[in-house]
Design an enzyme around this catalytic site. Structure first.
Site, mmCIF file in Angstrom:
data_model
loop_
_atom_site.group_PDB
_atom_site.id
_atom_site.type_symbol
_atom_site.label_atom_id
_atom_site.label_comp_id
_atom_site.label_asym_id
_atom_site.label_seq_id
_atom_site.Cartn_x
_atom_site.Cartn_y
_atom_site.Cartn_z
ATOM 1 N N ASN A 1 50.585 41.600 42.393
ATOM 2 C CA ASN A 1 51.018 40.391 43.064
ATOM 3 C C ASN A 1 52.485 40.207 42.865
ATOM 4 O O ASN A 1 53.114 40.968 42.480
ATOM 5 C CB ASN A 1 50.289 39.334 42.235
ATOM 6 N N ASP B 1 43.276 38.188 38.696
ATOM 7 C CA ASP B 1 41.996 37.664 38.312
ATOM 8 C C ASP B 1 40.905 38.752 38.505
ATOM 9 O O ASP B 1 39.939 38.412 37.903
ATOM 10 C CB ASP B 1 41.632 36.358 38.949
ATOM 11 N N LYS C 1 43.946 60.767 43.486
ATOM 12 C CA LYS C 1 44.046 59.894 44.504
ATOM 13 C C LYS C 1 43.081 60.069 45.564
ATOM 14 O O LYS C 1 42.525 61.134 46.049
ATOM 15 C CB LYS C 1 45.512 60.531 44.976
ATOM 16 N N PHE D 1 50.736 28.286 33.044
ATOM 17 C CA PHE D 1 51.493 28.190 34.415
ATOM 18 C C PHE D 1 50.428 28.185 35.496
ATOM 19 O O PHE D 1 49.636 28.789 35.429
ATOM 20 C CB PHE D 1 52.479 29.403 34.892
ATOM 21 N N LYS E 1 43.095 23.274 34.910
ATOM 22 C CA LYS E 1 43.518 24.055 34.149
ATOM 23 C C LYS E 1 43.973 23.733 32.770
ATOM 24 O O LYS E 1 43.390 24.131 31.600
ATOM 25 C CB LYS E 1 44.841 24.806 34.705
ATOM 26 N N LYS F 1 41.169 24.575 29.862
ATOM 27 C CA LYS F 1 41.728 25.896 28.819
ATOM 28 C C LYS F 1 42.421 25.378 27.599
ATOM 29 O O LYS F 1 42.586 25.993 26.715
ATOM 30 C CB LYS F 1 42.906 26.660 29.352
#
Ligand SMILES: Cc1cc2nc3c(=O)[nH]c(=O)nc-3n(C[C@H](O)[C@H](O)[C@H](O)COP(=O)(O)O)c2cc1C
Length: 406
Positions: free
Chosen positions: A210, A279, A289, A323, A337, A341
């Site tokens: 990401n 995630d 490979k 975050f 969140k 959490k």
């Protein structure tokens, strides 16, 4: 030997009061600050660079065009080194330049480039000080969070009486030292920061990643260390160097990040989870490979473990900061969140805004607390780190004290 003293960049401009900057340099050094002086060309008509060189034991910077000074671009290195920049005395001319963002000499360029707090102590003739242009410039600088140490009233060098005389050196030094010391408010606090993205292997060479760059988390870790915290930074793949004074653990996958975080958790009073942790990961990564000719119709994914939720279950007296990066309004998912959490606060940002967020040096975030939502204005990531700790320090210290006295 590492020099742990705060670095004060002292800018001196072309006023008769320039000689008082020598006394300011001495006062700051007595308070255990390292002082680096930058002079404008006009300032050198009033005092010589040799005076400051001798007093501070540091080279004195006078020009943008000094090849000798450093292999690095000088104004940028000075701007980065500064824990506080103070301009004393500051001329009307320099105030005008700073207010309009002009950067045509080393002093103004450094002031523009630095993210350190800026303290300005103007000195000038009473009419110059009262002039509407100067008033506007001072207000503009204040609105950008510059700390202006107002000149005093009295007899001026020009023979007139009125406001415009440089504030007392002790008063200026107190303002500078307060800014530099503000930075020790995390003394002894255990801080664990996660930063960057993660990479989840598909095969020996490919991965799902990401755009988390780690810049925000690195700045948060560095700022915490500067304020006296014991900091562990668990960082996903990034080019950024280890921040000074921070124990940095490099990881690649979400699973490695979880292990490193759990390993450092016992010692943490505060966790700032800024990493963009994957995630999902490929269910089975091929060790070799995968050949193009063999094709790959689909990748089966599985959930990674939710590190922060896991920490939340065993939070004890810790402070937990999450975050949330979203495309579009991040506040609703940040609120969700926060509750789910068991966090203290979520730093939310909209990553779809061009030029902000991922990989950028700037960000605009919203802090979502249990009882309020606070919008911060757009700023550089280093300044953001400072603003976040300004808000978190009290709660972080309380967590540290409660945990140590158990
Ligand atoms: C003798 C003398 C005294 C000066 N004193 C001041 C002063 O106290 N404040 C001020 O704003 N300008 C003062 N000036 C004018 C500045 O030196 C001038 O505006 C210069 O361009 C400032 O450059 P700098 O801001 O780059 O240092 C003085 C000029 C002279 C010749």
């Amino acid at each position: 030997m590492t020099d742990n003293r705060p670095t004060i960049v002292l800018g001196v401009t072309g006023c008769i009061a320039a000689y008082k900057a020598a006394e300011l340099a001495r006062t700051l050094m007595r308070a255990d600050m390292r002082v680096k002086v930058v002079m404008t060309e006009a300032a050198q008509h009033f005092v010589g660079a040799a005076t400051f060189r001798a007093l501070t034991g540091e080279p004195v910077a006078t020009t943008l065009w000094d090849d000798q000074a450093s292999a690095r671009v000088f104004h940028v290195s000075l701007a980065e080194e500064a824990d506080v920049m103070v301009i004393a005395p500051a001329t009307a001319n320099t105030l005008a330049k700073l207010a309009s963002g002009r950067a045509d000499d080393l002093l103004s360029t450094t002031a523009l480039a630095t993210e350190a707090p800026l303290v300005i102590a103007p000195a000038m003739n009473v009419h110059m000080w009262r002039d509407e242009a100067t008033r506007t410039n001072v207000e503009t600088l204040r609105s950008r969070r510059a700390i202006v140490v107002e000149p005093e009233s009295g007899e001026l060098a020009c023979g007139e009486v009125g406001e415009g005389r440089l504030a007392d050196v002790e008063t200026i030094a107190t303002a500078v030292i307060a800014e530099a010391r503000r930075t020790r408010d995390l003394e002894g606090v255990g801080v664990l920061v996660t930063a960057g993205g993660t990479q989840e292997p598909i095969d020996a060479v490919r991965f799902i990643g990401n755009r988390g760059s780690g810049k925000t988390g690195f700045a948060i870790a560095e700022e915490a260390a500067r304020r006296g915290a014991r900091v562990t930074l668990v960082a996903g793949p990034t080019e950024l160097p280890d921040p000074f004074g921070v124990a940095t653990v490099r990881v690649t996958t979400a699973a490695e990040m979880r292990d490193a975080v759990l390993g450092a958790y016992a010692d943490a009073d505060v966790v700032v989870a800024s990493a963009a942790v994957a995630d999902f990961r490929p269910k089975a990564a091929s060790e070799a490979k995968i050949k193009k000719a063999d094709g790959l119709a689909s990748i089966e994914l599985e959930r990674t473990s939710d590190i922060l939720a896991e920490l939340g279950e065993d939070r004890g007296l810790r402070m937990l900061v999450g975050f949330a990066a979203e495309t579009g309004d991040p506040v609703p998912s940040a609120q969700e969140k926060l509750e789910r959490k068991g966090l203290d606060v979520v730093v939310a940002n909209d990553v779809s805004v061009p030029g902000l967020g991922f990989a950028s040096d700037r960000n605009r975030v919203t802090l979502v607390w249990h009882d309020r939502v606070e919008n911060l204005h757009e700023m550089g990531k280093k300044q953001l780190a400072r603003e976040l700790w300004d808000r978190f320090a009290k709660r972080a210290r309380a967590a540290h004290e409660e945990r140590t006295h158990r």
